[in-house]
Motif scaffolding. Structure first.
Motif, short mmCIF file in Angstrom:
data_model
loop_
_atom_site.label_atom_id
_atom_site.label_comp_id
_atom_site.label_asym_id
_atom_site.label_seq_id
_atom_site.Cartn_x
_atom_site.Cartn_y
_atom_site.Cartn_z
N PRO A 215 0.82 -1.22 0.00
CA PRO A 215 0.00 0.00 0.00
C PRO A 215 0.85 1.26 0.00
O PRO A 215 1.90 1.32 0.63
N ILE A 216 0.37 2.26 -0.73
CA ILE A 216 0.96 3.59 -0.65
C ILE A 216 0.43 4.24 0.62
O ILE A 216 -0.73 4.06 0.99
N ALA A 217 1.28 4.97 1.30
CA ALA A 217 0.92 5.53 2.61
C ALA A 217 -0.33 6.40 2.53
O ALA A 217 -0.51 7.18 1.58
N SER B 149 6.91 12.07 6.13
CA SER B 149 7.80 13.11 5.61
C SER B 149 7.54 13.27 4.12
O SER B 149 6.80 12.49 3.51
N ASN B 150 8.16 14.29 3.52
CA ASN B 150 7.97 14.56 2.10
C ASN B 150 8.75 13.62 1.19
O ASN B 150 8.59 13.67 -0.02
N VAL B 151 9.62 12.79 1.77
CA VAL B 151 10.45 11.92 0.94
C VAL B 151 9.75 10.60 0.64
O VAL B 151 10.39 9.65 0.19
N GLU B 152 8.47 10.52 0.87
CA GLU B 152 7.69 9.37 0.46
C GLU B 152 6.36 9.85 -0.14
O GLU B 152 5.84 10.90 0.24
N ASN C 109 -9.33 1.03 -0.69
CA ASN C 109 -8.32 0.03 -1.09
C ASN C 109 -7.79 0.23 -2.49
O ASN C 109 -7.39 -0.72 -3.16
N ARG C 110 -7.73 1.46 -2.95
CA ARG C 110 -7.29 1.75 -4.31
C ARG C 110 -5.86 2.30 -4.32
O ARG C 110 -5.46 2.99 -5.25
N ASN C 111 -5.08 1.97 -3.31
CA ASN C 111 -3.75 2.55 -3.13
C ASN C 111 -2.64 1.50 -3.13
O ASN C 111 -1.59 1.68 -2.51
N TYR C 112 -2.83 0.39 -3.87
CA TYR C 112 -1.85 -0.69 -3.87
C TYR C 112 -1.09 -0.76 -5.19
O TYR C 112 -1.67 -0.60 -6.27
N VAL C 113 0.22 -1.00 -5.08
CA VAL C 113 1.08 -1.15 -6.26
C VAL C 113 2.07 -2.28 -5.99
O VAL C 113 2.25 -2.71 -4.85
N VAL C 114 2.73 -2.72 -7.04
CA VAL C 114 3.79 -3.72 -6.87
C VAL C 114 5.00 -3.03 -6.24
O VAL C 114 5.17 -1.81 -6.37
N PRO C 115 5.86 -3.78 -5.54
CA PRO C 115 6.97 -3.16 -4.81
C PRO C 115 7.89 -2.30 -5.67
O PRO C 115 8.35 -1.25 -5.22
N LEU D 109 7.19 -0.51 -8.28
CA LEU D 109 6.56 0.79 -8.55
C LEU D 109 6.55 1.64 -7.28
O LEU D 109 6.71 2.87 -7.35
N ALA D 110 6.36 1.01 -6.13
CA ALA D 110 6.41 1.74 -4.86
C ALA D 110 7.79 2.37 -4.66
O ALA D 110 7.91 3.52 -4.21
N ARG D 111 8.85 1.64 -5.00
CA ARG D 111 10.20 2.19 -4.86
C ARG D 111 10.41 3.36 -5.81
O ARG D 111 11.04 4.37 -5.45
N LEU D 112 9.90 3.24 -7.03
CA LEU D 112 10.04 4.33 -8.00
C LEU D 112 9.33 5.58 -7.49
O LEU D 112 9.86 6.70 -7.60
N LEU D 113 8.13 5.42 -6.93
CA LEU D 113 7.40 6.57 -6.41
C LEU D 113 8.11 7.22 -5.24
O LEU D 113 8.15 8.45 -5.11
#
Length: 278
Positions: free
Chosen positions: A76-78, A83-86, A98-104, A106-110
């Protein structure tokens, strides 16, 4: 008997709608409905019981999804960023549904994008709109046509006030969508004025009453696109969808920046990005 059948149809319809828009909501409602039916005879107060049970079980399933989804390849995306770095969801609504899920990956890229934007413009917050559901590839995320595998996500634009001051965590629309940026007068529309009924390219003129007076922060949005088309591409980014007039205005270059077509929703209110499919 007819009344009972109609009630059953209504409940089944509610289950279908909740499943389509939250994935786990239909299951929570079905469990609540079954328990209400088992414990209480039908009367007016039992509807309040049903609603209460639904809220309880939805909360349980929602929390369970945040723990189980990573085991199935989605994170899940927070909902609230420390902080602003995420990256963070633009609205708690996206988390609640529950519309805030991505593969790991893509989460790292964001996260890398958010950290870069905060370094480049201290105090900048990177906001995420619709991403994907926690489980099952191929499960549609309505009304989107492609958010089916956790590898796509929509990013909100960055905005400033009428005096040019950046406004952290703010969007022109209360949900991040449908605050379209107007094309220049000399722009040639990419689609015919009447593309027919088989389209999601809505103008949403009625929604403009909810849009604020914020203005597109071109410097920040342009920098985000520059990072996505360079560093982001090296990290696996394969496609960016953006309206042609914004591609020119924001000088977004590279063959991964594309027009989404005339049947899909407009993309001059957000940036759609996706990483390579497996």
């Amino acid at each position: 008997m007819l009344k009972t059948a109609l009630r059953t149809v209504v409940h089944l319809g509610i289950i279908a709608v909740l499943t389509l828009f939250t994935q786990i909501g239909g299951l929570a409602y079905a469990v609540a409905w079954a328990i209400r039916f088992w414990l209480f005879k039908p009367h007016r107060r039992s509807m309040a019981v049903l609603v209460g049970l639904f809220v309880v079980f939805y909360g349980i399933f929602w929390f369970a999804a945040t723990r189980v989804a990573p085991l199935a390849g989605r994170v899940p995306i927070a909902c609230l960023a420390a902080s602003n770095v995420e990256p963070v969801g633009q609205s708690l609504l996206y988390c609640a549904l529950n519309r805030n899920y991505v593969v790991p990956e893509l989460a790292r890229l964001l996260t890398d994008l958010a950290a870069h934007m905060d370094r480049k413009f201290p105090g900048t917050e990177t906001l995420v709109l619709d991403a994907g559901f926690p489980f099952f590839d191929g499960f549609p995320l309505l009304p989107h046509l492609s958010h089916k595998d956790g590898r796509k996500v929509d990013l909100a634009f960055y905005y400033h006030d009428i005096d040019g001051r950046y406004v952290p965590g703010a969007t022109k629309s209360p949900i991040g969508y449908w605050a379209f940026e107007e094309a220049p007068d000399d722009n040639v529309p990419p689609c015919p004025r009447s593309p027919g009924w088989k389209t999601l390219r809505w103008d949403m003129r009625w929604f403009r009453v909810f849009n604020s007076d914020l203005q597109l922060d071109k410097d920040r949005t342009r920098e985000a696109l520059r990072w996505l088309t360079t560093t982001g591409r090296k990290a696996g980014l394969s496609k960016i969808l953006l309206e042609p007039h914004l591609k020119r205005t924001l000088r977004a270059t590279g063959d991964i920046v594309r027009f989404q077509g005339c049947r899909a929703a407009r993309h001059d209110d957000h940036i759609h990005i996706e990483i390579g499919t497996r």
